[in-house]
Design an enzyme around this catalytic site. Structure first.
Site, PDB file in Angstrom:
ATOM      1  N   PHE A 170       0.819  -1.217   0.000  1.00  0.00           N
ATOM      2  CA  PHE A 170       0.000   0.000   0.000  1.00  0.00           C
ATOM      3  C   PHE A 170       0.848   1.260   0.000  1.00  0.00           C
ATOM      4  O   PHE A 170       0.409   2.293  -0.524  1.00  0.00           O
ATOM      5  CB  PHE A 170      -0.966  -0.019   1.182  1.00  0.00           C
ATOM      6  CG  PHE A 170      -2.167  -0.889   0.935  1.00  0.00           C
ATOM      7  CD1 PHE A 170      -3.195  -0.454   0.108  1.00  0.00           C
ATOM      8  CD2 PHE A 170      -2.264  -2.141   1.488  1.00  0.00           C
ATOM      9  CE1 PHE A 170      -4.291  -1.257  -0.145  1.00  0.00           C
ATOM     10  CE2 PHE A 170      -3.356  -2.950   1.240  1.00  0.00           C
ATOM     11  CZ  PHE A 170      -4.374  -2.507   0.421  1.00  0.00           C
ATOM     12  N   HIS A 171       2.049   1.229   0.557  1.00  0.00           N
ATOM     13  CA  HIS A 171       2.949   2.374   0.401  1.00  0.00           C
ATOM     14  C   HIS A 171       3.324   2.564  -1.064  1.00  0.00           C
ATOM     15  O   HIS A 171       3.360   3.703  -1.563  1.00  0.00           O
ATOM     16  CB  HIS A 171       4.220   2.163   1.238  1.00  0.00           C
ATOM     17  CG  HIS A 171       4.084   2.604   2.660  1.00  0.00           C
ATOM     18  ND1 HIS A 171       3.491   1.825   3.624  1.00  0.00           N
ATOM     19  CD2 HIS A 171       4.465   3.748   3.295  1.00  0.00           C
ATOM     20  CE1 HIS A 171       3.519   2.451   4.792  1.00  0.00           C
ATOM     21  NE2 HIS A 171       4.106   3.627   4.620  1.00  0.00           N
TER      22      HIS A 171
END
Length: 488
Positions: free
Chosen positions: A414-415
């Protein structure tokens, strides 16, 4: 009278370990005394409290006469016990260093003031009127419309929960529906961003909102599933909190979507009232710190990265110099972002919604290793991770190390999505940076145990995360974005 005074002195000397020396006791006669009272040098120094010869108040004796207390004589001992220097290893952590902290603050202000003046003399004021909004921002309207249509996903999740509560669908079908809904929550904004030539900042904000919504919907579905499972065993388990076994309601869903938390539960601790004046003060601080971040980005970070080369392709010494020069303004922006979002904005939301649990962060700046930092700096994400990723893996029988690896893997994905999609490039720099935290966890723990010091791990955390990691990521993504724009 003299005998009683001598007896009193002998008693004090017997109890005092410093008078056990077999050498003859030194006695000093006060020339101003009229009754011949003798006081030892030890007692005289104690009474006068090393006053350096200053006169003391006089006291009355039993006969009503007054006598002056003795002065600190030249023959009184000045060195009475073993003492260490304040900066020695055994004493340095037993005293306050507030003065040195004030010195560091003064030096920091002086150095940064010089840098501000030097920057303004070299570049002038770089912030223009169109910094916040310009005609180019109109091309980001598709992203804005996408953000406005995102609430359809929590509404659909609520309808699915109602259907499973009414026995219209089974549990496996419910799980399939929630997987489709949460996947669409990410796929929809990703498609819109990649299709539109939007600004990086606008795309980042949309992806940030979409990821938060995805995490909330996962928690909503997972918690309701667990509530239904526990409700079947309430008669057998008396330790279950019945307040958290309430069925899903639309009101609780709306509150959860607005609340500063990622973990769903039917009820939350609430405060008694809203402090309106406090909210206005926090909003003012939020505006000030947001403007400060914009000033640092435009005035310092942009000129540095524009005058740099790709850190993996140019000269090594030049890359090191750019990274170190970029580290300070990037650190300032990151600290301002943390204070503005985690302290100001989340507390404003909590106050407006009377949300009681406001532990949005802990003292991560004192983290003794990288693992402690990740457990303390972002408490909403940490609670979500251990609730919906880590402990479910443990309950499935996976080893603790595998559960930690899966948690870091989800965070890395998700980063990467949050940064790579708005930049329209997939070089996996953010993904690699997060996974690189895993060996740092073991390294900082090992060094902490080897040196038996909390400072070693804390210094390594600050160096790798703030001095090296963040500036390197900024340079990598900036030059990749510029290369993509040049090719297009």
């Amino acid at each position: 009278m003299a005998n009683s005074a001598d007896d009193h002195n002998n008693t004090n000397n017997t109890n005092n370990p410093t008078t056990q020396n077999p050498q003859p006791e030194l006695r000093h006669r006060n020339p101003t005394a009229t009754n011949g009272v003798e006081v030892s040098g030890e007692s005289s120094a104690t009474v006068s409290d090393f006053s350096g010869g200053l006169d003391h108040n006089q006291e009355a004796d039993s006969n009503g006469s007054k006598k002056e207390l003795f002065h600190y004589r030249a023959s009184a001992p000045a060195h009475r016990r073993i003492k260490e220097s304040p900066l020695s290893n055994g004493a340095i952590f037993k005293q306050s260093h507030a003065g040195l902290l004030n010195l560091c603050i003064v030096v920091l202000i002086a150095v940064n003031s010089r840098l501000i003046i030097e920057n303004l003399m070299k570049y002038g004021l770089l912030i223009r009127a169109g910094f916040w909004f310009s005609a180019k921002s109109l091309r980001d309207w598709p992203l804005f419309m996408c953000c406005l249509t995102l609430p359809i996903f929590p509404l659909t999740s609520f309808l699915v929960e109602k259907m499973v509560q009414q026995k219209y669908i089974s549990e496996p079908i419910d799980i399939i529906f929630h997987v489709i809904i949460t996947s669409a929550t990410i796929a929809y904004p990703v498609t819109v961003i990649l299709k539109c030539d939007s600004a990086v900042l606008s795309g980042f904000v949309l992806m940030f909102v979409a990821i938060i919504l995805w995490m909330k919907l996962v928690s909503y579905a997972h918690t309701n599933y667990d509530i239904r499972a526990l409700s079947k065993n309430t008669n057998k388990d008396t330790t279950v909190d019945l307040d958290n076994l309430l069925l899903a309601s639309f009101k609780s869903l709306i509150y959860f979507m607005l609340a500063p938390t990622l973990c769903y539960q039917p009820s939350y601790p609430r405060t008694a009232y809203i402090r309106k004046g406090w909210v206005l003060r926090q909003l003012l601080k939020c505006v000030i710190f947001t403007g400060l971040m914009g000033f640092i980005i435009e005035q310092y970070i942009n000129p540095i990265v524009q005058n740099s080369q790709h850190p993996l392709k140019g000269n090594l010494l030049n890359a090191i110099e750019r990274v170190l020069k970029l580290s300070v303004p990037v650190l300032y922006v990151w600290l301002c972002m943390f204070y503005c979002f985690f302290h100001l904005w989340l507390n404003i939301l909590a106050e407006l919604l009377r949300f009681g649990d406001r532990e949005f962060y802990k003292d991560w700046w004192n983290a003794k290793n990288v693992e402690e930092y990740w457990r303390m700096w972002n408490m909403p994400v940490h609670k979500w991770m251990i609730r919906h990723i880590y402990f479910p893996c443990i309950r499935k029988g996976l080893p603790k190390g595998v559960a930690i690896l899966i948690s870091f893997l989800v965070s890395a994905i998700f980063h990467e999505v949050c940064v790579a999609v708005p930049c329209h490039i997939f070089k996996f720099w953010a993904f690699i940076g997060i996974l690189f935290q895993i060996p740092l966890v073991f390294l900082t723990k090992h060094l902490q145990e080897k040196f038996d010091s909390e400072m070693v791990g804390n210094m390594i955390f600050w160096f790798f995360f703030c001095i090296l990691g963040q500036p390197m990521c900024v340079l990598l993504y900036y030059h990749d974005v510029m290369n993509r724009i040049a090719r297009s």
